[in-house]
Enzyme design. Structure first.
Site, mmCIF file in Angstrom:
data_model
loop_
_atom_site.group_PDB
_atom_site.id
_atom_site.type_symbol
_atom_site.label_atom_id
_atom_site.label_comp_id
_atom_site.label_asym_id
_atom_site.label_seq_id
_atom_site.Cartn_x
_atom_site.Cartn_y
_atom_site.Cartn_z
ATOM 1 N N THR A 116 33.512 38.624 34.927
ATOM 2 C CA THR A 116 32.326 39.039 34.316
ATOM 3 C C THR A 116 31.220 37.856 34.122
ATOM 4 O O THR A 116 30.303 38.056 34.564
ATOM 5 C CB THR A 116 32.740 39.632 32.738
ATOM 6 O OG1 THR A 116 33.480 40.612 32.761
ATOM 7 C CG2 THR A 116 31.228 40.102 32.118
ATOM 8 N N CYS A 127 36.129 56.578 28.294
ATOM 9 C CA CYS A 127 34.665 56.960 27.709
ATOM 10 C C CYS A 127 34.856 57.160 26.106
ATOM 11 O O CYS A 127 35.937 58.303 26.295
ATOM 12 C CB CYS A 127 33.947 57.999 28.267
ATOM 13 S SG CYS A 127 32.646 58.589 27.740
HETATM 14 N N1 PLP Z 1 35.291 43.643 38.249
HETATM 15 C C1 PLP Z 1 36.323 44.548 38.647
HETATM 16 C C2 PLP Z 1 36.384 45.151 39.855
HETATM 17 C C3 PLP Z 1 37.407 44.601 37.462
HETATM 18 O O1 PLP Z 1 38.417 45.392 37.757
HETATM 19 C C4 PLP Z 1 37.005 43.824 36.317
HETATM 20 C C5 PLP Z 1 38.262 43.995 35.415
HETATM 21 O O2 PLP Z 1 38.066 45.118 34.677
HETATM 22 C C6 PLP Z 1 36.130 42.761 36.385
HETATM 23 C C7 PLP Z 1 35.087 42.861 37.439
HETATM 24 C C8 PLP Z 1 36.000 42.132 34.886
HETATM 25 O O3 PLP Z 1 36.842 41.132 35.090
HETATM 26 P P1 PLP Z 1 37.136 40.088 33.860
HETATM 27 O O4 PLP Z 1 37.952 40.604 32.921
HETATM 28 O O5 PLP Z 1 37.825 39.077 34.413
HETATM 29 O O6 PLP Z 1 35.754 39.805 33.226
#
Ligand code: PLP
Length: 609
Positions: A82, A349
């Site tokens: 994120t 959700c």
């Molecule tokens: N992108 C994808 C495809 C994910 O599955 C996730 C996690 O759920 C994230 C981003 C976010 O990752 P993080 O928990 O390291 O912020």
């Protein structure tokens, strides 16, 4: 803390939700403990205690670059994907500060993790760019519409895509994407979210011309809150945090050295497994595909008519996404949960109907989107673990298939907004169904629930069947009386209503006290859930409830004034309503379980940890 829980609640957990997160492997947690306790120095310090921590950062960075095949760029450690997504989006968009970006596009895949569109929306607003967010459509196999992408790239400020989808496991066609994007624009910044793809299928960052790529440790047996961002040497970069100049000024804040050590170990394992040295805990793709097949076969015993919501086998070998006709995600998750198997819906959700925007974008029918179940395991899962998961699913199939589908006696469906009708099922052998209400109101419900039964519409306001007397007032309120016990209840359009005093007559019982001196446990969970995890001794007797069977149960309670009756269900809400109903009916002292079964299960897991 010692916590008493009924033995039947203690189902060992099988965790099949690895796309959400994974456990930290013992070897990793040992490594992190060593780093935290013995190599706790600040990597930026001017003395010797900084030496090993700094080496840890350097080695992990080098391993990451080696793993991605030495692409021309840098690795910046951060808190996870994120943050990586936000940093990349901010870096690109801040370069347009002060410009009027009306008519420019912020392109992202329609099935992207929500961190992507949210970051785009947020930074577009904060920087007051006025660019237009556009979701790139996907086809029924979850692949991006390349024609659409090609037509919009020239006017895009950024393009965001993902390596593999977290819900469906769809793996992007990276060569085709690369060609499409770079043919249209050599310079458009391209962010790729690589969280789900790493460790499951090969990833070579020199084969595609991406500017930013995000990674997260907790999806691959590392701790939560650590990850890294790859930034191409020609990509714009602007830090999100500034401070002590860490990460060559790219991210202020003392590094999470233990977490980065964990990340480094994961990268080394992946490096060794991809070069086939057979080291590390990660299984080959073929093995993972076989594991998935084994689970799918077991699931097909449980639900022969399940529908896959993913292009199988062209998706991550560790992800299954399916729906079962006539079941919602919530029902299935509760059932698996009760059997000790943790899975998730396509997307959670909290309010309203759970629906998967990913499956919606792929154009799948609503029932598939509303009933999606994602089952995922990590690449370090052992054959023994998959065996026990498959065995558990097959055992579950036996219990669920043993549910007696024959409905007998009085049946009270959930209240609907339009009406409240009682259906009486009599003489199940002949499958005669007496419907007390208007034919039109519930025709769909009847056809769906009793496709083979014959039903009769009874156009009357009074009906007596067996022990039951039903009467309906002109305002649709329904009175149900058990002629044997004399108990009766009034049901309005919204079910039963209570006075404040009636509500207060229910005590919430602490979970720890459940076994103490409970005379009857009234199990009002969903029938699937109850079947998946039956509650037996030490309770004297229990009522397993099918749909609104509890009303029948409560109305039939013998006249008793003593004893403690505890109602349980998934959340404390329904059980306290039912306990209040029982109290209203003059049944013995009623209690509702504190926060319901889910909380109890959580406590069991925590107390065992
Ligand atoms: N992108 C994808 C495809 C994910 O599955 C996730 C996690 O759920 C994230 C981003 C976010 O990752 P993080 O928990 O390291 O912020």
């Amino acid at each position: 803390m010692e916590l008493f829980v009924p033995a039947t609640f203690c189902v060992p957990e099988i965790f099949l939700d690895a796309n959400a997160t994974t456990p930290v492997l013992p070897e990793i947690s040992q490594l992190m403990e060593d780093v935290c306790c013995a190599q706790f120095g600040n990597p930026s310090s001017p003395h010797l205690a900084a030496l090993t921590p700094k080496q840890i950062l350097d080695t992990t960075r080098a391993s990451a670059l080696a793993l991605f095949n030495h692409p021309p760029g840098q690795i910046i450690f951060n808190s996870g994907a994120t943050e990586g997504i936000n940093t990349a989006v901010f870096s690109v968009l801040q370069a347009h500060l002060g410009q009027d970006c009306t008519g420019k596009f912020l392109l992202y895949g329609a099935t992207e993790h929500k961190a992507v569109p949210e970051a785009l929306k947020y930074w577009n607003t904060v920087l007051q760019l006025g660019a237009q967010l556009i979701a790139i459509p996907v086809d029924s196999r979850g692949q991006l519409d390349l024609q659409f992408l090609g037509e919009h790239v020239a006017d895009a400020l950024i393009v965001c895509t993902m390596g593999a989808n977290n819900e469906t496991g769809v793996v992007a066609d990276l060569p085709a994407l690369n060609q499409c994007i770079r043919k249209a624009s050599l310079r458009v910044p391209w962010l790729m979210d690589c969280v789900q793809v790493l460790g499951k299928v090969p990833l070579d960052l020199t084969a595609i011309d991406v500017d930013y790529a995000t990674f997260s440790a907790h999806k691959l047996y590392g701790p939560k809150g650590v990850g890294c961002l790859y930034v191409h040497e020609q990509a714009t970069y602007s830090p999100l945090t500034v401070g002590g100049g860490q990460e060559q000024g790219a991210r202020g804040g003392t590094e999470n050295v233990a977490g980065i050590a964990a990340l480094g170990r994961i990268f080394q394992w992946l490096l060794s497994s991809s070069s086939d040295l057979g080291k590390g805990p990660f299984a080959s793709m073929t093995k993972l595909q076989n594991y998935r097949e084994q689970l799918l076969n077991a699931l097909r015993v449980l639900f022969p008519n399940l529908a896959l919501n993913q292009p199988y086998p062209d998706s991550l070998p560790t992800t299954l996404n399916f729906s079962v006709p006539d079941f919602s995600s919530a029902q299935l998750i509760s059932m698996f949960d009760a059997a000790g198997i943790r899975v998730s819906a396509g997307s959670a959700c909290s309010t309203g109907k759970p629906k998967s925007f990913v499956l919606d974008a792929m154009g799948l029918p609503a029932w598939q989107s509303e009933g999606a179940i994602r089952l995922s395991f990590g690449p370090a899962t052992s054959a023994a673990y998959i065996d026990s998961a498959a065995t558990r699913i097959r055992e579950l199939a036996k219990r669920v298939n043993a549910i007696d589908p024959t409905l007998r006696g009085l049946l009270v469906p959930q209240p609907t907004a339009s009406n409240f009708t009682v259906y009486a099922v009599k003489d199940a052998e002949r499958a005669q169904l007496y419907v007390f209400g208007h034919q039109d109101d519930h025709a769909d419900w009847l056809a769906g629930n009793f496709p083979t039964a014959v039903w009769n519409y009874i156009d009357t306001h009074e009906l007596t069947i067996d022990d039951w007397h039903l009467s309906r007032s002109p305002d649709q309120a329904m009175s149900i009386t058990n002629r044997r016990t004399g108990r009766s209840v009034e049901l309005g359009i919204n079910g039963v209503s209570f006075t404040e005093t009636e509500k207060q007559s229910v005590d919430v019982i602490a979970l720890m006290d459940i076994q103490a001196d409970v005379d009857c446990l009234v199990d009002v969970r969903e029938p699937l859930e109850t079947a998946a995890q039956p509650i037996i001794a030490p309770f004297h007797h229990s009522c397993t409830a099918s749909r609104a069977e509890w009303i029948r149960f409560l109305l039939s309670l013998p006249e008793r004034t003593e004893g403690r009756y505890v109602t349980i269900c998934r959340s404390g809400g329904r059980s306290s309503v039912i306990a209040a109903l029982a109290a209203k009916l003059g049944a013995p002292k009623q209690y509702s379980a504190e926060l319901g079964v889910t909380h109890l299960l959580q406590k069991v897991i925590c107390s065992k940890a």
